[in-house]
Design an enzyme around this catalytic site. Sequence first.
Site, short mmCIF file in Angstrom:
data_model
loop_
_atom_site.label_atom_id
_atom_site.label_comp_id
_atom_site.label_asym_id
_atom_site.label_seq_id
_atom_site.Cartn_x
_atom_site.Cartn_y
_atom_site.Cartn_z
CG ASP A 189 -1.89 1.05 1.15
OD1 ASP A 189 -2.67 1.49 0.37
OD2 ASP A 189 -1.95 2.01 2.42
CD GLU A 218 -4.12 1.92 -2.50
OE1 GLU A 218 -5.17 2.42 -2.29
OE2 GLU A 218 -2.94 2.23 -1.97
CB CYS A 263 -15.07 -9.03 9.99
SG CYS A 263 -15.35 -7.48 9.93
CB CYS A 300 -14.79 -8.13 14.05
SG CYS A 300 -13.60 -7.31 13.35
CG ASP A 310 -0.74 3.96 5.79
OD1 ASP A 310 -1.67 4.17 5.30
OD2 ASP A 310 0.16 4.68 6.42
ZN LIG Z 1 -14.02 -6.27 11.37
#
Ligand SMILES: [Zn+2]
Length: 407
Positions: free
Chosen positions: A196, A280, A335, A354, A361
């Site tokens: 990233d 990216e 999640c 979650c 980052d």
């Molecule tokens: Zn989560």
Amino acid sequence: MQLRYAFRLYPDTAQQAALARAFGCARVVFNDAVRAREHARQAGEAFPTAGQLSTCLITQAKRTAERGWLGEVSAVVLQQALRDAEAAYRNFFASLKGSQKGPRLGQPRFKSRKDARQSIRFTANARWSITGAGRLNLPKIGAVRVKWSRTLPATPSSVTVIKDAAGRYFASFVIDTDPAADQARMPETDRTIGIDLGLTHFAVLSDGTKIDSPRFLRRAEKKLKKAQKELTRKQKGSKNRAKARLKVARAHAKVADARREFHHQLSTQLISENQGIAVEDLSVAGLARTKLAKSVHDAGWAQFLSMLEYKAQRYGRTLVKIGRFEPTSQTCSTCGVKDGPKPLNIREWTCTACGTVHDRDHNAALNVKTAAGLAVSACRAPVRPGAIPAQREETGSHGFPTGHRAA
Ligand SMILES: [Zn+2]
């Protein structure tokens, strides 16, 4: 695959004069070709063919009083200047039709002796050679001293001699890579990684590593800033200003070199360690109007990506570019819930679904990696494309890289 290897040249005074002559002659032939096409266009005639231009602008021109000095330089250099003019028009027309990627190209323009970058090209049939003593022997120029910063892996097919804005000379060789040797050098692995573009770091990896630009680069950048400040204080038209300008050009070249070296080291390491790499794609051209633009340009993300790209091709790796509209910074990497937009100043956030606490980052890099894993398992046998153009274009915009290494 073709790659370019650049080495610093140290021509003596006589050789510098001969090179200046060759740059000048190549420029004149290039400009004559542009002029001939312009005339044909204005007269509504067909463009002259390459053969016609060669006869008229080189062979016959040499016999005239005003172009007689063209005979003093290698004919190959002049032929290559015609090729360059042809290529410039081809790219221009392709750009008009939209069949060429990248920004719209302007019409080929005349070259000037004031251009920051001068260059001539010698092809294989130009009778140039590397002498036993390691000098570069160029027709009608002589045996020029070379600083061999690394060994050439194969016999080059052509060499371009360049003088950059900082007054430095380079030889840029084109080499065909050896696929078997490349594969032995970087055997297949199972690892994948996501990268990233960090805002506070140059890059953040999905394994949590944060990469900053190295000290030698930061030091060169500091020197450049200082030189630029000094330049603005000098009076316009003064001798000191000219000196200061050269100093800026040199400092600028040093920064470009250091950055390139850093990008090479990092991209080679990442390609060597991973089979699949996801990045990216910030589409730097699109960012040019935003605030982020300056920092992106400074970080040289586009240059770094292009290195990853050709090295992935060369070593049979899979490189995946994730569109900049993928919400990598909004999605929880634990999640998968999309947690809504996060302003740039938010460095850390907690997933509402979650409860995982994320470093902005690092979380983004993890999401990028997930995409890489999917892509690698989808194409276990990466396609090896045919020859791709040498990594450095001949018509690079500013400053020539002393890249030394092509891998
Ligand atoms: Zn989560």
